[in-house]
Design a protein around this motif. Sequence first.
Motif, PDB file in Angstrom:
ATOM      1  N   TRP A  34      -5.252  -3.908   0.820  1.00 42.83           N
ATOM      2  CA  TRP A  34      -4.265  -4.042   1.888  1.00 42.83           C
ATOM      3  C   TRP A  34      -4.931  -4.282   3.231  1.00 42.83           C
ATOM      4  O   TRP A  34      -4.314  -4.850   4.145  1.00 42.83           O
ATOM      5  CB  TRP A  34      -3.390  -2.781   1.968  1.00 42.83           C
ATOM      6  CG  TRP A  34      -2.353  -2.903   3.039  1.00 42.83           C
ATOM      7  CD1 TRP A  34      -1.161  -3.570   2.957  1.00 42.83           C
ATOM      8  CD2 TRP A  34      -2.436  -2.375   4.366  1.00 42.83           C
ATOM      9  NE1 TRP A  34      -0.481  -3.481   4.162  1.00 42.83           N
ATOM     10  CE2 TRP A  34      -1.246  -2.749   5.050  1.00 42.83           C
ATOM     11  CE3 TRP A  34      -3.383  -1.622   5.052  1.00 42.83           C
ATOM     12  CZ2 TRP A  34      -0.995  -2.395   6.363  1.00 42.83           C
ATOM     13  CZ3 TRP A  34      -3.139  -1.266   6.369  1.00 42.83           C
ATOM     14  CH2 TRP A  34      -1.951  -1.648   7.011  1.00 42.83           C
ATOM     15  N   SER A  54      -5.549  -6.564  -6.740  1.00 42.12           N
ATOM     16  CA  SER A  54      -6.635  -5.574  -6.705  1.00 42.12           C
ATOM     17  C   SER A  54      -7.998  -6.224  -6.859  1.00 42.12           C
ATOM     18  O   SER A  54      -8.988  -5.525  -7.040  1.00 42.12           O
ATOM     19  CB  SER A  54      -6.427  -4.537  -7.811  1.00 42.12           C
ATOM     20  OG  SER A  54      -6.306  -5.171  -9.077  1.00 42.12           O
ATOM     21  N   GLY A  68      -9.554  -0.655   0.411  1.00 38.21           N
ATOM     22  CA  GLY A  68      -8.445  -1.224  -0.349  1.00 38.21           C
ATOM     23  C   GLY A  68      -8.070  -2.611   0.136  1.00 38.21           C
ATOM     24  O   GLY A  68      -8.303  -2.985   1.284  1.00 38.21           O
ATOM     25  N   ASP A 121      -3.462   0.449  -3.513  1.00 37.84           N
ATOM     26  CA  ASP A 121      -2.954  -0.918  -3.393  1.00 37.84           C
ATOM     27  C   ASP A 121      -1.876  -1.082  -4.447  1.00 37.84           C
ATOM     28  O   ASP A 121      -2.045  -0.665  -5.600  1.00 37.84           O
ATOM     29  CB  ASP A 121      -4.067  -1.933  -3.633  1.00 37.84           C
ATOM     30  CG  ASP A 121      -5.029  -2.036  -2.469  1.00 37.84           C
ATOM     31  OD1 ASP A 121      -4.571  -2.024  -1.315  1.00 37.84           O
ATOM     32  OD2 ASP A 121      -6.249  -2.116  -2.713  1.00 37.84           O
ATOM     33  N   VAL A 123       0.850  -1.185   0.000  1.00 40.06           N
ATOM     34  CA  VAL A 123       0.000   0.000   0.000  1.00 40.06           C
ATOM     35  C   VAL A 123       0.888   1.237   0.000  1.00 40.06           C
ATOM     36  O   VAL A 123       1.987   1.226   0.564  1.00 40.06           O
ATOM     37  CB  VAL A 123      -0.949   0.013   1.225  1.00 40.06           C
ATOM     38  CG1 VAL A 123      -0.169   0.146   2.519  1.00 40.06           C
ATOM     39  CG2 VAL A 123      -2.000   1.097   1.107  1.00 40.06           C
TER      40      VAL A 123
END
Length: 495
Positions: free
Chosen positions: A224, A55, A222, A51, A42
């Motif tokens: 992460w 994804s 996201g 990211d 990230v």
Amino acid sequence: MSRIVVIGAGVGGLAAAMRLQASGHDVLILEQADEVGGKLGVIDREGFRFDTGPSLVTMPHILEETFASTGASVHDALSLVRLRTAAHYRFPDGVELDMPGDLVDVPGAVDAALGVGTGAQWMAFLERAQSIWDVTHEPFLESPMGLRTMVRGLRTPSQVTTIAPWSSLRAIGNRYLHDPRLRQLLDRYATYTGSDPRRAPAALASVPWTEQAWGSWYVHGGLWEIAAALRDRFVDLGGQVELGVAVDGISTTRSGAVRGVTLAGGDEISADVVVANADARQVYSHLVDGRIARRVRRRIERSTPSLSGFAMMLAVDDAPRLPHHQVLFAEDYDAEFDAVFGLRGPPRPVERPTVYICAPDDPTVVPTPRSAAWFVLVNAPPHAPGRGMDWDEPGLVPSYADHLVDLMADRGADVRGSIRFREIISPADLQRRTLTPGGSIYGSSSNGAQAAFLRPRNASPVPGLFLVGGSAHPGGGLPLVLLSARITSGLIGPA
């Protein structure tokens, strides 16, 4: 209770550590970077969050099972969102296809975009792909690697015929898909394992079926956040994570069994078991000494390294609204694979590559409603100065990034006047960030019928040493890495 040291806090290491801690072991994770996640990285800058790795979440039930195995619910830790449009595809002839996120809507959407009958072609292919999945997922993906397991998994001649081990993904696609755009769509799924569709096995046909059967998913905030949630659950269970600690070697007893790990400063940490969430080439080349390591290393070196990626994180002001996932296909896909894998010439940057854009509609990853955090990725050859592609050549990275922004504009995604800043991760950068040789995203590719047997096993020949993650069995990508963690923790067993 066994003392277990996990080298690396990528998704595989975190998931394996979480499972092992929950089963009664005393687990310590050592991570050389300053944050967890590994390739699931990230970048936070000026209110934009990007990211830098995966994804897309597919097969979310595997993520759910990972948390459930420790007595927790993934939904208490993560907000999973199913995408209505799985991906927007733009083909070289300018035709565009919005692939629905629900399988029932797929044939109609394909017919509407590509012509009557193309939906039936795709669904006929997916029917075969589902058959391949039914035959392969338990013995090939969810069990430890071994010839006996493989042979037991194929009980009848019809099952062997179903997976067609003598056939490539390209070849099996050509049997069902007569529209060249559908063939190109299928070819892209080989890149999910860092491979060339002309050499990748037909068994990879199961990849598009799993994606469309279980849908395409995003994590609010996201992807992460997956790594953060795994870390938090591990710590809640009593596990320890130490960041900024580089492991220099895996120490062994006189009999050859694991004794612990040696840190870069020379200190040693004892352990009954070591789990390496590091690239297998790195493990057997730099962390383990001896005849066994050399033998395994020679086997790994017979495989083709997976492709790498050239990634741009674009902070865009006044951004056009794009689908969450967008793929702008190359005019000549074979030329792209030739360049990446060094065929018909040395490995080289692709002149007009397929461009993947992830543009999440998520207000938590941008500073203003009109801005966007785009992750842009193209296939690229690994970093191999002196014997292949040198991504550290002066001026190459910024000039190639400029070229890609112009190429995006040619294909309808023009943000040349709206980019506030950009961050670039080349294959050389990826190698430095993750200690992955060449920046090969998936370790070994799936090129060739023997590729699966060349991928390192989770239980190493060194007693007490286990491997987990995308370079080990069963391969790369979030679902398979989580399965790798399940297999590895199962081999070690409860305390």
